[in-house]
Motif scaffolding. Structure first.
Motif, PDB file in Angstrom:
ATOM      1  N   GLU A 152       0.862  -1.182   0.000  1.00  0.00           N
ATOM      2  CA  GLU A 152       0.000   0.000   0.000  1.00  0.00           C
ATOM      3  C   GLU A 152       0.896   1.228   0.000  1.00  0.00           C
ATOM      4  OE1 GLU A 152      -3.563   2.056   2.678  1.00  0.00           O
ATOM      5  OE2 GLU A 152      -2.729   0.086   3.212  1.00  0.00           O
ATOM      6  N   ASN A 153       0.795   2.030  -1.049  1.00  0.00           N
ATOM      7  CA  ASN A 153       1.701   3.174  -1.189  1.00  0.00           C
ATOM      8  C   ASN A 153       0.975   4.349  -1.841  1.00  0.00           C
ATOM      9  OD1 ASN A 153       3.881   4.879  -1.359  1.00  0.00           O
ATOM     10  ND2 ASN A 153       4.834   3.817  -3.088  1.00  0.00           N
ATOM     11  N   PRO A 154       0.236   5.140  -1.095  1.00  0.00           N
ATOM     12  CA  PRO A 154      -0.511   6.260  -1.680  1.00  0.00           C
ATOM     13  C   PRO A 154       0.369   7.338  -2.299  1.00  0.00           C
ATOM     14  CG  PRO A 154      -1.306   5.726   0.529  1.00  0.00           C
ATOM     15  CD  PRO A 154      -0.037   4.987   0.343  1.00  0.00           C
ATOM     16  N   ALA A 155       1.672   7.304  -2.034  1.00  0.00           N
ATOM     17  CA  ALA A 155       2.546   8.366  -2.530  1.00  0.00           C
ATOM     18  C   ALA A 155       3.244   8.022  -3.830  1.00  0.00           C
ATOM     19  CB  ALA A 155       3.603   8.701  -1.473  1.00  0.00           C
ATOM     20  N   GLY A 156       3.313   6.756  -4.228  1.00  0.00           N
ATOM     21  CA  GLY A 156       4.088   6.401  -5.409  1.00  0.00           C
ATOM     22  C   GLY A 156       3.621   5.117  -6.049  1.00  0.00           C
ATOM     23  N   VAL A 157       4.568   4.416  -6.679  1.00  0.00           N
ATOM     24  CA  VAL A 157       4.293   3.167  -7.382  1.00  0.00           C
ATOM     25  C   VAL A 157       4.171   2.036  -6.362  1.00  0.00           C
ATOM     26  CG1 VAL A 157       5.184   1.535  -9.087  1.00  0.00           C
ATOM     27  CG2 VAL A 157       5.521   3.991  -9.413  1.00  0.00           C
ATOM     28  N   GLY A 158       3.297   1.085  -6.656  1.00  0.00           N
ATOM     29  CA  GLY A 158       3.169  -0.068  -5.763  1.00  0.00           C
ATOM     30  C   GLY A 158       4.395  -0.953  -5.844  1.00  0.00           C
ATOM     31  N   ILE A 159       4.590  -1.609  -6.983  1.00  0.00           N
ATOM     32  CA  ILE A 159       5.745  -2.481  -7.218  1.00  0.00           C
ATOM     33  C   ILE A 159       6.353  -2.083  -8.560  1.00  0.00           C
ATOM     34  CG2 ILE A 159       6.535  -4.843  -7.580  1.00  0.00           C
ATOM     35  CD1 ILE A 159       4.186  -5.800  -5.876  1.00  0.00           C
ATOM     36  N   VAL A 160       7.695  -1.996  -8.614  1.00  0.00           N
ATOM     37  CA  VAL A 160       8.362  -1.669  -9.868  1.00  0.00           C
ATOM     38  C   VAL A 160       9.497  -2.660 -10.089  1.00  0.00           C
ATOM     39  CG1 VAL A 160       9.847   0.031  -8.715  1.00  0.00           C
ATOM     40  CG2 VAL A 160       9.563   0.120 -11.194  1.00  0.00           C
ATOM     41  N   VAL A 161       9.585  -3.180 -11.318  1.00  0.00           N
ATOM     42  CA  VAL A 161      10.663  -4.083 -11.729  1.00  0.00           C
ATOM     43  C   VAL A 161      11.371  -3.419 -12.893  1.00  0.00           C
ATOM     44  CG1 VAL A 161      11.252  -6.392 -12.524  1.00  0.00           C
ATOM     45  CG2 VAL A 161       9.319  -6.074 -10.967  1.00  0.00           C
ATOM     46  N   LEU A 162      12.689  -3.187 -12.780  1.00  0.00           N
ATOM     47  CA  LEU A 162      13.377  -2.415 -13.806  1.00  0.00           C
ATOM     48  C   LEU A 162      14.813  -2.887 -13.961  1.00  0.00           C
ATOM     49  CD1 LEU A 162      14.286   1.103 -12.405  1.00  0.00           C
ATOM     50  CD2 LEU A 162      13.420  -0.720 -10.969  1.00  0.00           C
ATOM     51  N   ASP A 163      15.455  -2.347 -15.003  1.00  0.00           N
ATOM     52  CA  ASP A 163      16.877  -2.594 -15.280  1.00  0.00           C
ATOM     53  C   ASP A 163      17.213  -4.078 -15.347  1.00  0.00           C
ATOM     54  OD1 ASP A 163      17.103   0.121 -15.233  1.00  0.00           O
ATOM     55  OD2 ASP A 163      18.002   0.236 -13.236  1.00  0.00           O
ATOM     56  N   GLY A 164      16.346  -4.837 -16.035  1.00  0.00           N
ATOM     57  CA  GLY A 164      16.617  -6.250 -16.231  1.00  0.00           C
ATOM     58  C   GLY A 164      16.182  -7.144 -15.098  1.00  0.00           C
ATOM     59  N   GLY A 165      15.562  -6.596 -14.061  1.00  0.00           N
ATOM     60  CA  GLY A 165      15.103  -7.408 -12.943  1.00  0.00           C
ATOM     61  C   GLY A 165      13.978  -8.344 -13.354  1.00  0.00           C
ATOM     62  N   GLY A 166      13.684  -9.300 -12.475  1.00  0.00           N
ATOM     63  CA  GLY A 166      12.627 -10.264 -12.768  1.00  0.00           C
ATOM     64  C   GLY A 166      11.954 -10.717 -11.496  1.00  0.00           C
ATOM     65  N   GLY A 167      11.697 -12.016 -11.421  1.00  0.00           N
ATOM     66  CA  GLY A 167      11.095 -12.563 -10.220  1.00  0.00           C
ATOM     67  C   GLY A 167       9.677 -13.041 -10.435  1.00  0.00           C
ATOM     68  N   VAL A 168       9.145 -13.716  -9.419  1.00  0.00           N
ATOM     69  CA  VAL A 168       7.791 -14.260  -9.444  1.00  0.00           C
ATOM     70  C   VAL A 168       7.033 -13.671  -8.261  1.00  0.00           C
ATOM     71  CG1 VAL A 168       6.386 -16.344  -9.300  1.00  0.00           C
ATOM     72  CG2 VAL A 168       8.565 -16.390 -10.538  1.00  0.00           C
ATOM     73  N   PHE A 169       5.822 -13.197  -8.521  1.00  0.00           N
ATOM     74  CA  PHE A 169       4.959 -12.625  -7.488  1.00  0.00           C
ATOM     75  C   PHE A 169       3.695 -13.470  -7.420  1.00  0.00           C
ATOM     76  CE2 PHE A 169       7.782  -9.388  -8.947  1.00  0.00           C
ATOM     77  CZ  PHE A 169       8.047  -8.572  -7.860  1.00  0.00           C
ATOM     78  N   GLU A 170       3.490 -14.134  -6.307  1.00  0.00           N
ATOM     79  CA  GLU A 170       2.362 -15.047  -6.142  1.00  0.00           C
ATOM     80  C   GLU A 170       1.403 -14.517  -5.075  1.00  0.00           C
ATOM     81  OE1 GLU A 170       3.838 -18.862  -5.136  1.00  0.00           O
ATOM     82  OE2 GLU A 170       4.777 -19.228  -7.088  1.00  0.00           O
ATOM     83  N   GLU A 171       0.129 -14.439  -5.426  1.00  0.00           N
ATOM     84  CA  GLU A 171      -0.941 -14.073  -4.497  1.00  0.00           C
ATOM     85  C   GLU A 171      -0.627 -12.778  -3.745  1.00  0.00           C
ATOM     86  OE1 GLU A 171      -2.532 -17.318  -2.143  1.00  0.00           O
ATOM     87  OE2 GLU A 171      -1.480 -18.743  -3.429  1.00  0.00           O
ATOM     88  N   CYS A 172      -0.063 -11.835  -4.450  1.00  0.00           N
ATOM     89  CA  CYS A 172       0.244 -10.536  -3.861  1.00  0.00           C
ATOM     90  C   CYS A 172      -0.891  -9.554  -4.141  1.00  0.00           C
ATOM     91  CB  CYS A 172       1.566  -9.992  -4.403  1.00  0.00           C
ATOM     92  SG  CYS A 172       2.994 -10.990  -3.910  1.00  0.00           S
ATOM     93  N   GLU A 173      -0.933  -8.506  -3.329  1.00  0.00           N
ATOM     94  CA  GLU A 173      -1.972  -7.496  -3.497  1.00  0.00           C
ATOM     95  C   GLU A 173      -1.326  -6.115  -3.454  1.00  0.00           C
ATOM     96  OE1 GLU A 173      -6.362  -6.301  -1.684  1.00  0.00           O
ATOM     97  OE2 GLU A 173      -5.001  -7.548  -0.508  1.00  0.00           O
ATOM     98  N   VAL A 174      -1.635  -5.318  -4.482  1.00  0.00           N
ATOM     99  CA  VAL A 174      -1.197  -3.924  -4.514  1.00  0.00           C
ATOM    100  C   VAL A 174      -2.450  -3.072  -4.400  1.00  0.00           C
ATOM    101  CG1 VAL A 174      -0.019  -2.125  -5.816  1.00  0.00           C
ATOM    102  CG2 VAL A 174       0.780  -4.491  -5.964  1.00  0.00           C
ATOM    103  N   VAL A 175      -2.519  -2.283  -3.337  1.00  0.00           N
ATOM    104  CA  VAL A 175      -3.737  -1.527  -3.084  1.00  0.00           C
ATOM    105  C   VAL A 175      -3.395  -0.064  -2.847  1.00  0.00           C
ATOM    106  CG1 VAL A 175      -3.584  -2.178  -0.647  1.00  0.00           C
ATOM    107  CG2 VAL A 175      -5.728  -1.321  -1.551  1.00  0.00           C
ATOM    108  N   ALA A 176      -4.189   0.825  -3.401  1.00  0.00           N
ATOM    109  CA  ALA A 176      -4.105   2.264  -3.130  1.00  0.00           C
ATOM    110  C   ALA A 176      -2.727   2.832  -3.415  1.00  0.00           C
ATOM    111  CB  ALA A 176      -4.503   2.547  -1.685  1.00  0.00           C
ATOM    112  N   SER A 177      -2.164   2.522  -4.588  1.00  0.00           N
ATOM    113  CA  SER A 177      -0.915   3.173  -4.975  1.00  0.00           C
ATOM    114  C   SER A 177      -1.223   4.543  -5.561  1.00  0.00           C
ATOM    115  CB  SER A 177      -0.147   2.321  -5.995  1.00  0.00           C
ATOM    116  OG  SER A 177      -0.929   2.101  -7.151  1.00  0.00           O
ATOM    117  N   GLY A 178      -0.351   5.496  -5.260  1.00  0.00           N
ATOM    118  CA  GLY A 178      -0.565   6.859  -5.755  1.00  0.00           C
ATOM    119  C   GLY A 178      -0.232   7.022  -7.210  1.00  0.00           C
ATOM    120  N   GLN A 179       0.504   6.076  -7.776  1.00  0.00           N
ATOM    121  CA  GLN A 179       0.817   6.088  -9.199  1.00  0.00           C
ATOM    122  C   GLN A 179       0.496   4.701  -9.759  1.00  0.00           C
ATOM    123  OE1 GLN A 179       4.757   7.798  -9.941  1.00  0.00           O
ATOM    124  NE2 GLN A 179       4.586   9.018  -8.075  1.00  0.00           N
ATOM    125  N   THR A 180       1.305   4.196 -10.647  1.00  0.00           N
ATOM    126  CA  THR A 180       1.040   2.885 -11.238  1.00  0.00           C
ATOM    127  C   THR A 180       1.070   1.800 -10.162  1.00  0.00           C
ATOM    128  OG1 THR A 180       2.045   3.609 -13.311  1.00  0.00           O
ATOM    129  CG2 THR A 180       1.838   1.244 -12.974  1.00  0.00           C
TER     130      THR A 180
END
Length: 823
Positions: free
Chosen positions: A140-168
């Protein structure tokens, strides 16, 4: 500050290098811990910036005795540079320039974390070596992005929740390539999921994106993504957008309850859909633009439009392919226009279409193979010169008119059958062409084939049966007819062809057609698309619109303006402005100085008061005076101008301005470009770009901004250059009951209805008592009232076995709809 202790459990073989025990801070514990050690954190708040260099396990209390908060005053709360395990922690960040949790290297396992922060990003995964496994985490991040993956990063996100992000909600860029499984992203201010940049990609399985103030999913700038069994719904902008060489695959997805376009593609993007449902959308279900842009849909369903726009819109050289799809309960099914644009539809069903199932305009082509069209106003309409394509093996049932060919269009139809049309099976007029081979019409309430004078049509091996007005109707110098047959039905069977050429049947003479009228009886509702939609000949005002296709003198256009109901003050303003421009032109011709006239206008008033109509006529007037080259109207709104990422807004605004070159750019609800709580809203970028374009190309485009009065007054103050560009405001007042009555009378006259005794008085009472709340649409309300009366009239007259002409045309007070409850 509440501070707990940290228990370090030794897990390695080199015990002498560090020691187990309790430590007062996490920093102290991490200083002695190594690979394999377990750090058990007591409940409390830790104001520390943690960096994990070893594959340790960091976990909160297992007995549920309390929570562990990692909450530094600034910087990154937790940085991972190793394949650590982190469990049951609550991370908080306050740094607008840094994420709360940063993964820079390794394959850490993050489980049951709660990231509640006001930072740049909730979770950031950065770098080619960063491949986390993130399970059951909430961000929960009302001020910015919830989750960001950049610069070649990766990973697996299972059953996660992004709520009330101030941007993407979930952002991927710079070559990031994560995988999402059963995640939920909702209540973000910005796109739900955004993937941008070459090499960037995303795979999502079983995810849900909803309640987003922006686009649900946005793929741009040569990025790629695949969504399987995902749902996107309840956004404020488009459901899914693709821009600039983006590639997206949707498999088994559900996109619904979208107020704008369900899916919008531009600039050479490619979309592949399979087993996907698109439903309850306010504009287009699929909106496809620009050369190289393509949609391939298989076994998909597009249905239940909530607006007045085509379900599938293809233009500007784009292409679309539909295989084994269903499109139903929509105003128009497929609308393809502009040279180079094309649709291919195979083994698909188009049904319950209020207007036209397939519409082809401005040089576009459509190919339909083995398709079924039923319950539509018009089955297929090839509208103008250069428009064409093929229909092969198609069936068209229960329509007003099966196929219409007009204005030089030249399609080829083979083995097509039209059953039970209310008017003609095939209708060719206004210089239309077309080749009809082995086509059939049965049970028509009008003609089978109706070809008007001047149309060079070819009929080969066609057949008609049980056509009430006759199988074939065309003039003496009509189409080329070969081996066509009919059963001789109809009161005056005209021009029945004989085997081997000529005609055989009940009558061998040929009737000459002296009057041409479109067989489409039901008017199509006005539709505001991003570019002007061609008018149907059966629509209200279509005759005037067709005549306006050629340049007209300003006096003729002003005469049409004067013919509009009400708007007296508007007419005076436009005439005064036109007089100024005309006199200035004549002064210049006489070698005198001409007063500078600001041609850009502000239109204020409620919806349905004629702002768009007057803007279109204003463009024609300026073209007739030589002020504009073409005088055409391009209508846009915020969604057409404002992008979802930096730089895209200026590009969209420039593209819209370029489309309007030589004519009028009409921006409806312009105040939406500058919302009161705008913050970093990109609408301001659209305004700044527009102001500069208006200055740099002041003679090329006339800009009209429109909206509610109070909101437009605020809009004029958002940029110092805005008020100076728009020096004249024209106010459009609401229609009174008498003016609304006159609109209904005009509609009735255009559609060959009459108001019966007492109906005018009943309408006056109806419009006087009608609640004037937010839903009141002025002229639109009058037209909707007329359409409701026609529907009620049809329900009443349909019960009569042999209705008279009066019964077929007279509307009575009983046909009026019920007054809605006050808002």
């Amino acid at each position: 500050m509440v501070q707990g202790t940290v228990q370090v459990t030794h897990g390695g073989s080199s015990r002498w290098r560090r020691r187990s025990g309790e430590y007062p801070t996490l920093t102290a514990a991490l200083a002695v811990a190594g690979d394999g050690d377990v750090l058990s954190i007591a409940p409390g708040t830790y104001r520390e910036n943690l960096v994990l260099h070893h594959a340790v396990t960091l976990r909160g209390p297992e007995d549920g005795s309390g929570s562990v908060r990692i909450a530094p005053l600034d910087g990154v709360a937790l940085t991972l540079r190793a394949s650590a395990v982190v469990q049951d922690l609550h991370l908080e960040g306050q740094d607008r320039a840094a994420p709360a949790l940063l993964v820079e290297d390794g394959s850490p396992e993050l489980t049951d974390l709660r990231v509640s922060t006001h930072s740049a990003a909730g979770i950031e995964v950065r770098g080619h070596g960063a491949r986390p496994l993130v399970r059951r985490c909430t961000v929960e991040n009302p001020a910015g992005v919830g989750i960001v993956v950049l610069d070649g990063g990766g990973g697996v996100f299972e059953e996660c929740e992004v709520v009330a992000s101030g941007q993407t909600g979930f952002s991927v860029r710079g070559g990031g390539r994560p995988r999402l499984e059963r995640c939920r992203i909702h209540h973000s201010t910005g796109a739900g999921i955004a993937v941008t940049g070459e090499g960037s990609g995303l795979e999502a399985l079983g995810c849900e994106v909803y309640e987003v103030r922006g686009a649900g999913v946005q793929i741009a700038a040569r990025a790629a993504a695949r969504l399987t069994d995902c749902a996107v719904h309840r956004t404020t902008a488009d459901g899914v957008t693709l821009d600039t060489d983006a590639v997206l695959t949707l498999a088994g997805c559900d996109i619904h309850d979208i107020p704008e376009n369900a899916v919008d593609l531009r600039s050479r993007s490619v979309l592949t859909l399979s087993r996907t449902s698109v439903r309850r959308f306010g504009r287009n279900g699929l909106s496809v633009w620009d050369p190289g842009t393509r949609v391939d849909a298989e076994s998909c369903e597009i249905h239940d439009s909530t607006g007045d726009y085509p379900a599938v819109w293809v233009s500007d050289g784009a292409t679309a392919s539909l295989d084994s799809c269903r499109v139903h309960d929509v105003p128009d099914a497929l609308f393809v226009l502009d040279r180079g644009s094309a649709v291919e539809v195979t083994d698909s069903d188009l049904s319950q279409v209020r207007n036209t199932a397939v519409s082809v305009s401005d040089g576009a082509t459509a190919r339909l193979d083995d398709c079924r069209i039923r319950e539509a106003g018009t089955g297929a309409w090839f509208r103008d010169h250069g428009s064409g394509g093929t229909l092969a093996g198609c069936t068209i049932d229960a329509v007003q008119t099966g196929v219409i060919v007009t204005k030089g269009a030249d399609p080829a139809l083979e083995r097509c059958t039209v059953t039970s049309p209310a008017e003609a099976g095939f209708y060719v007029s206004a210089g239309g062409r077309g080749t009809f081979t082995a086509c059939r019409v049965t049970d028509s309430s009008g003609f089978g084939f109706h070809v008007l004078d001047g149309c060079r049509t070819t009929l080969n091996r066609c057949h008609t049966e049980r056509c009430a007005r006759g199988g074939y109707e065309f003039p003496e110098d009509g189409p080329v007819v070969e081996e066509c047959t009919g059963d001789g039905s109809g009161p005056r069977q005209a021009a029945q062809p004989a085997p081997g050429g000529g005609f055989a049947g009940a009558q061998s003479g040929v009737r000459t057609v002296t009057a041409a009228r479109s067989p489409v009886a039901q008017p199509a509702p006005a539709a505001r698309a991003s570019v002007p939609r061609p008018a149907d000949p059966g629509e209200p005002g279509a005759a005037a619109a067709a005549a306006a296709a050629a340049a007209r003198e300003s006096g003729a256009v002003l005469g049409q303006l004067d013919g509009l109901v009400g708007l007296d003050s508007v007419k005076r303003e436009v005439r005064a402005l036109t007089d100024m421009i005309e006199v200035g032109r004549r002064r210049q011709q006489a070698g005198l100085k001409a007063a500078s006239v600001r041609r850009h206008l502000v239109f204020t008033g409620s919806p349905g008061t004629g702002k768009t109509t007057v803007a279109r006529l204003y463009g024609e007037i300026l073209a007739s005076l030589g002020v504009l080259e073409r005088g055409h109207l391009v209508e846009v709104s915020r969604v057409d101008l404002v992008g979802e990422h930096i730089g895209s807004t200026a590009i969209r605004t420039q593209e819209a301005f370029e489309r309007a070159r030589g004519g009028v750019l009409f921006i409806d609800e312009a105040y939406a470009l500058a919302p009161e709580d705008s913050g970093r809203d990109f609408g301001r970028e659209a305004i700044d770009t527009l102001v500069k374009l208006m200055e740099d190309h002041r003679d090329a485009v006339v800009v009209i901004v429109a909206g509610y009065t109070a909101e437009m007054e605020r809009f004029l103050t958002v940029n110092p250059g805005v008020a100076s560009r728009f020096s004249r405001t024209i106010a459009f007042g609401d229609y009174g009951p008498g003016e609304l009555l006159r609109i209904v009378e005009q509609q009735a006259e255009e559609h060959e209805y009459r108001l019966g005794e007492g109906t005018a008085e009943a309408l006056l009472t109806y419009f006087t008592e009608l609640p004037k709340g937010p839903a009141f649409g002025n002229g639109r309300t009058a037209r909707q009232t007329f359409e409701s009366m026609v529907e009620r009239h049809a329900g009443r007259v349909a019960q009569l076995s042999e209705p008279s002409t009066d019964e077929l045309t007279l509307l009575f007070p009983a046909d009026l709809p019920t007054l809605p409850a006050p808002c």
